[in-house]
Design an enzyme around this catalytic site. Structure first.
Site, PDB file in Angstrom:
ATOM      1  N   LYS A  29      29.448  17.327  -8.782  1.00 14.95           N
ATOM      2  CA  LYS A  29      30.576  17.431  -9.722  1.00 14.95           C
ATOM      3  C   LYS A  29      30.608  16.212 -10.650  1.00 14.95           C
ATOM      4  CE  LYS A  29      34.876  16.137  -8.367  1.00 14.95           C
ATOM      5  NZ  LYS A  29      35.447  15.148  -9.300  1.00 14.95           N
ATOM      6  N   ASN A  30      30.451  15.038 -10.061  1.00 18.26           N
ATOM      7  CA  ASN A  30      30.606  13.823 -10.865  1.00 18.26           C
ATOM      8  C   ASN A  30      29.440  13.577 -11.820  1.00 18.26           C
ATOM      9  OD1 ASN A  30      33.012  13.475  -9.623  1.00 18.26           O
ATOM     10  ND2 ASN A  30      32.474  11.635  -8.472  1.00 18.26           N
ATOM     11  N   ARG A  51      41.577  14.615 -14.331  1.00 20.17           N
ATOM     12  CA  ARG A  51      41.704  13.186 -14.689  1.00 20.17           C
ATOM     13  C   ARG A  51      40.498  12.687 -15.471  1.00 20.17           C
ATOM     14  NH1 ARG A  51      46.938  13.120 -13.127  1.00 20.17           N
ATOM     15  NH2 ARG A  51      47.068  14.170 -11.142  1.00 20.17           N
ATOM     16  N   CYS A 103      47.695   9.129 -11.226  1.00 23.85           N
ATOM     17  CA  CYS A 103      46.779   9.947 -10.458  1.00 23.85           C
ATOM     18  C   CYS A 103      47.078   9.811  -8.989  1.00 23.85           C
ATOM     19  CB  CYS A 103      45.384   9.449 -10.761  1.00 23.85           C
ATOM     20  SG  CYS A 103      44.188   9.975  -9.615  1.00 23.85           S
ATOM     21  N   ARG A 131      45.256   4.980 -13.001  1.00 23.18           N
ATOM     22  CA  ARG A 131      43.841   4.985 -13.404  1.00 23.18           C
ATOM     23  C   ARG A 131      43.782   4.586 -14.865  1.00 23.18           C
ATOM     24  NH1 ARG A 131      40.839   9.916 -10.284  1.00 23.18           N
ATOM     25  NH2 ARG A 131      38.775   8.985 -10.234  1.00 23.18           N
ATOM     26  N   PRO A 132      43.891   3.302 -15.136  1.00 21.11           N
ATOM     27  CA  PRO A 132      43.926   2.861 -16.523  1.00 21.11           C
ATOM     28  C   PRO A 132      42.606   3.129 -17.241  1.00 21.11           C
ATOM     29  CG  PRO A 132      43.916   0.973 -15.020  1.00 21.11           C
ATOM     30  CD  PRO A 132      43.914   2.198 -14.173  1.00 21.11           C
ATOM     31  N   ILE A 133      42.668   3.118 -18.585  1.00 21.56           N
ATOM     32  CA  ILE A 133      41.442   3.352 -19.358  1.00 21.56           C
ATOM     33  C   ILE A 133      41.205   2.197 -20.335  1.00 21.56           C
ATOM     34  CG2 ILE A 133      41.391   5.869 -19.161  1.00 21.56           C
ATOM     35  CD1 ILE A 133      42.735   5.945 -21.957  1.00 21.56           C
ATOM     36  N   ASP A 134      41.789   1.040 -19.995  1.00 21.21           N
ATOM     37  CA  ASP A 134      41.668  -0.115 -20.892  1.00 21.21           C
ATOM     38  C   ASP A 134      40.208  -0.489 -21.172  1.00 21.21           C
ATOM     39  OD1 ASP A 134      41.939  -0.660 -18.084  1.00 21.21           O
ATOM     40  OD2 ASP A 134      41.828  -2.788 -18.540  1.00 21.21           O
ATOM     41  N   ASP A 181      34.625   7.426  -2.345  1.00 26.37           N
ATOM     42  CA  ASP A 181      34.838   8.865  -2.173  1.00 26.37           C
ATOM     43  C   ASP A 181      34.528   9.338  -0.751  1.00 26.37           C
ATOM     44  OD1 ASP A 181      35.651   9.087  -4.763  1.00 26.37           O
ATOM     45  OD2 ASP A 181      33.811   9.986  -5.527  1.00 26.37           O
ATOM     46  N   ILE A 191      38.453  -0.078  -4.167  1.00 24.65           N
ATOM     47  CA  ILE A 191      38.304   0.519  -5.503  1.00 24.65           C
ATOM     48  C   ILE A 191      39.637   1.059  -6.023  1.00 24.65           C
ATOM     49  CG2 ILE A 191      37.015   2.178  -6.921  1.00 24.65           C
ATOM     50  CD1 ILE A 191      35.185   0.102  -5.637  1.00 24.65           C
ATOM     51  N   ARG A 250      38.843  21.557  -6.354  1.00 25.80           N
ATOM     52  CA  ARG A 250      38.348  20.808  -7.516  1.00 25.80           C
ATOM     53  C   ARG A 250      36.917  20.318  -7.277  1.00 25.80           C
ATOM     54  NH1 ARG A 250      41.261  15.931  -7.825  1.00 25.80           N
ATOM     55  NH2 ARG A 250      39.481  15.517  -9.142  1.00 25.80           N
TER      56      ARG A 250
HETATM   57  C1  UD1 Z   1      34.611   7.868 -10.772  1.00 26.71           C
HETATM   58  C2  UD1 Z   1      34.482   9.119  -9.942  1.00 26.71           C
HETATM   59  C3  UD1 Z   1      35.340   9.014  -8.689  1.00 26.71           C
HETATM   60  C4  UD1 Z   1      34.986   7.755  -7.925  1.00 26.71           C
HETATM   61  C5  UD1 Z   1      35.047   6.525  -8.829  1.00 26.71           C
HETATM   62  C6  UD1 Z   1      34.554   5.264  -8.145  1.00 26.71           C
HETATM   63  C7  UD1 Z   1      34.038  10.866 -11.533  1.00 26.71           C
HETATM   64  C8  UD1 Z   1      34.526  12.096 -12.217  1.00 26.71           C
HETATM   65  N1  UD1 Z   1      34.904  10.256 -10.717  1.00 26.71           N
HETATM   66  O1  UD1 Z   1      35.966   7.765 -11.184  1.00 26.71           O
HETATM   67  O2  UD1 Z   1      35.100  10.163  -7.885  1.00 26.71           O
HETATM   68  O3  UD1 Z   1      35.905   7.590  -6.856  1.00 26.71           O
HETATM   69  O4  UD1 Z   1      34.224   6.734  -9.991  1.00 26.71           O
HETATM   70  O5  UD1 Z   1      33.275   5.454  -7.646  1.00 26.71           O
HETATM   71  O6  UD1 Z   1      32.891  10.481 -11.661  1.00 26.71           O
HETATM   72  N2  UD1 Z   1      39.636   0.862 -13.969  1.00 26.71           N
HETATM   73  C9  UD1 Z   1      40.430   0.061 -14.784  1.00 26.71           C
HETATM   74  N3  UD1 Z   1      40.323   0.218 -16.132  1.00 26.71           N
HETATM   75  C10 UD1 Z   1      39.478   1.116 -16.709  1.00 26.71           C
HETATM   76  C11 UD1 Z   1      38.676   1.918 -15.871  1.00 26.71           C
HETATM   77  C12 UD1 Z   1      38.778   1.768 -14.497  1.00 26.71           C
HETATM   78  O7  UD1 Z   1      41.189  -0.758 -14.297  1.00 26.71           O
HETATM   79  O8  UD1 Z   1      39.432   1.199 -17.954  1.00 26.71           O
HETATM   80  C13 UD1 Z   1      39.732   0.709 -12.494  1.00 26.71           C
HETATM   81  C14 UD1 Z   1      40.275   1.968 -11.821  1.00 26.71           C
HETATM   82  O9  UD1 Z   1      41.676   2.006 -11.837  1.00 26.71           O
HETATM   83  C15 UD1 Z   1      39.719   1.848 -10.433  1.00 26.71           C
HETATM   84  C16 UD1 Z   1      38.370   1.169 -10.653  1.00 26.71           C
HETATM   85  O10 UD1 Z   1      38.432   0.576 -11.944  1.00 26.71           O
HETATM   86  O11 UD1 Z   1      40.536   1.012  -9.654  1.00 26.71           O
HETATM   87  C17 UD1 Z   1      37.188   2.107 -10.583  1.00 26.71           C
HETATM   88  O12 UD1 Z   1      37.351   3.148 -11.492  1.00 26.71           O
HETATM   89  P1  UD1 Z   1      36.129   3.917 -12.160  1.00 26.71           P
HETATM   90  O13 UD1 Z   1      34.834   3.398 -11.627  1.00 26.71           O
HETATM   91  O14 UD1 Z   1      36.340   3.922 -13.609  1.00 26.71           O
HETATM   92  O15 UD1 Z   1      36.346   5.380 -11.569  1.00 26.71           O
HETATM   93  P2  UD1 Z   1      36.371   6.751 -12.342  1.00 26.71           P
HETATM   94  O16 UD1 Z   1      35.312   6.769 -13.388  1.00 26.71           O
HETATM   95  O17 UD1 Z   1      37.773   7.075 -12.722  1.00 26.71           O
END
Ligand code: UD1
Length: 418
Positions: free
Chosen positions: A22-23, A92, A116, A121-124, A307, A329, A399
């Site tokens: 999926k990922n 998400r 979430c 789950r910030p996107i900064d 995961d 994480i 999902r």
């Molecule tokens: C992806 C996977 C998810 C997995 C995760 C970590 C997919 C669809 N999902 O999620 O299954 O659990 O990787 O292996 O592939 N963060 C920030 N700011 C940002 C982005 C991330 O603070 O802009 C933080 C997140 O809140 C979290 C950490 O970084 O605490 C890891 O997140 P990230 O690696 O981005 O996970 P996802 O891509 O959301």
């Protein structure tokens, strides 16, 4: 409302072919947007998240045609650059479409994917990186309006944390950007390599994926391709955990043993016999599992995957001895523990740490899936429990698992969807 009803006590035994990842499939579907030609994806899992991704593609003007063997994505015409809020919120990881849309059209309006079940789950990091590549990003009334006036340009980006999603978004925007992009402290997850493998098959120039420094040389256009998505390592961890917990025996086919090594090396410490070849994994677990002595720390790849934390915990709640987890994480990734405790597990959660004291047995109970992997962990625990467990909230489980009940039943588990 659908439920899964599990009657515990059967040892899982048999062979199972793993679904596609999926990922990997989600960012690859977003990447197909960049091609402007047909892309054929094989081994694409049939999951609600995949259908949500196809609705996003349809909404911006692509066509997705699903058949038994593959999905064909046609992206000749992009007619829309705003992704509606309801589609963004369905899944998400919809934010992954941002980089691809910017790469293809230079424009995209999305909304925050929202809070979430795993915590905020910030996107900064995504937005900071895209700004560095030339994006003008404004936030207004919950909408994120992004525009790149001409073509995105290459940039040198150092991520504060190796975020999987941010790394993917940068790659997706960089492959058609003007010049070279370097990502330092990039995520090293196998799914990043799969995305890059797909993009290379479409003509992109990328090196260093799987390492912390990825270099992308942008080029103006990509072309279509046929690509087979890698097997799902977390679904693999799920069925191995279930088999270990029920003291069973399994041959996982279509598995990616190398990508699962960080999980397998910890699972082995429970006393299971595990043999892996390139695409098959054999596991036998004859007796009660042993607790894992070392702290199980979730870390970015090649560390123990977050995961798989709930899944391994479901197996260790009935192990002999005490195991300690440390979740590094996500902030809220122990929500499944309440259900496991309701079933008789002895788990103490304190901040990032969960102390799991193995008990002799679990008992069936009515529980509610809290998130995707937490829900699958409840199925694993229910398979070892005395009596019947009813699991609600299974849309979370759907999902990420292609008909989990069929897979478990094919291994001899007593499970049905009602
Ligand atoms: C992806 C996977 C998810 C997995 C995760 C970590 C997919 C669809 N999902 O999620 O299954 O659990 O990787 O292996 O592939 N963060 C920030 N700011 C940002 C982005 C991330 O603070 O802009 C933080 C997140 O809140 C979290 C950490 O970084 O605490 C890891 O997140 P990230 O690696 O981005 O996970 P996802 O891509 O959301």
């Amino acid at each position: 409302m659908q439920k899964l009803v599990v009657t515990g006590g059967q040892r899982l035994r048999g062979e199972l072919s793993l679904q596609g990842s999926k990922n990997s499939a989600l960012p690859i579907m977003a990447a197909a947007l960049l091609c402007g030609e047909d892309c054929t994806l094989k081994n694409c899992p049939k999951l609600t998240d995949i259908y949500a991704a196809s609705r996003i593609l349809n909404c911006v003007g692509c066509r997705c045609l699903f058949s038994d063997e593959c999905v064909v994505i046609s992206s000749e015409n992009i007619s829309e650059t705003a992704i509606p809020e309801e589609l963004m919120r369905e899944m998400r990881s919809s934010i992954i479409f941002l980089g691809a849309m910017l790469g293809r059209t230079g424009e995209c309006t999305v909304c925050c994917p929202g809070g979430c079940e795993l915590g905020p789950r910030p996107i900064d990091m995504h937005l900071t990186a895209l700004r560095k590549m030339g994006a003008d990003i404004r936030e207004s009334y919950g909408k994120i309006i992004c525009r790149i006036p001409e073509r995105a340009h290459g940039a040198r980006i150092s991520l504060p944390f190796p975020s999987v999603g941010a790394t993917e978004n940068i790659i997706l925007c960089a492959v058609t950007a003007d010049g070279e992009t370097v990502i330092n402290n990039a995520a090293r997850e196998p799914e990043i390599c799969d995305l890059c493998g797909f993009l290379r098959a479409c003509g992109a120039e990328i090196s260093g994926d799987g390492e912390s420094r990825i270099v992308i040389r942008g080029r103006e256009g990509l072309h279509g391709c046929e690509y087979s998505i890698m097997p799902d390592r977390i679904a693999g961890a799920t069925y191995l955990s279930m088999t270990a917990a029920t003291r069973g025996e399994i041959i996982l086919k279509n598995a990616c043993a190398a990508a699962m090594e960080p999980f397998i090396s910890v699972l082995e410490q429970t006393g299971c016999s595990i043999y892996a070849s390139r695409d098959k994994i054999f596991l036998r677990s004859g007796s009660r599992l042993k607790a894992v002595n070392e702290r199980i720390r979730t870390m970015p790849h090649p560390g123990f995957p977050t995961d798989a934390q709930a899944l391994l915990m479901a197996a260790l709640v009935t192990a002999d001895g005490t195991s300690i987890f440390e979740e590094n994480i996500f902030d809220c990734r122990y929500r499944h523990t309440d259900a496991l405790v309701k079933m008789g597990a002895d788990i103490q959660v304190l901040g990032k740490t969960a102390v799991v004291k193995g008990v002799e047995r679990l008992y069936g109970a009515n529980v509610e899936a809290t998130d995707l992997r937490g829900g699958a962990a409840m199925v694993a625990a229910a398979l070892t429990a005395d009596g019947k467990t009813e699991i609600g909230g299974i849309s979370h489980i759907d999902r990420g698992y292609e008909k989990i009940e069929d897979a478990v039943r094919s291994l001899g588990g007593n499970i049905k969807r009602v």
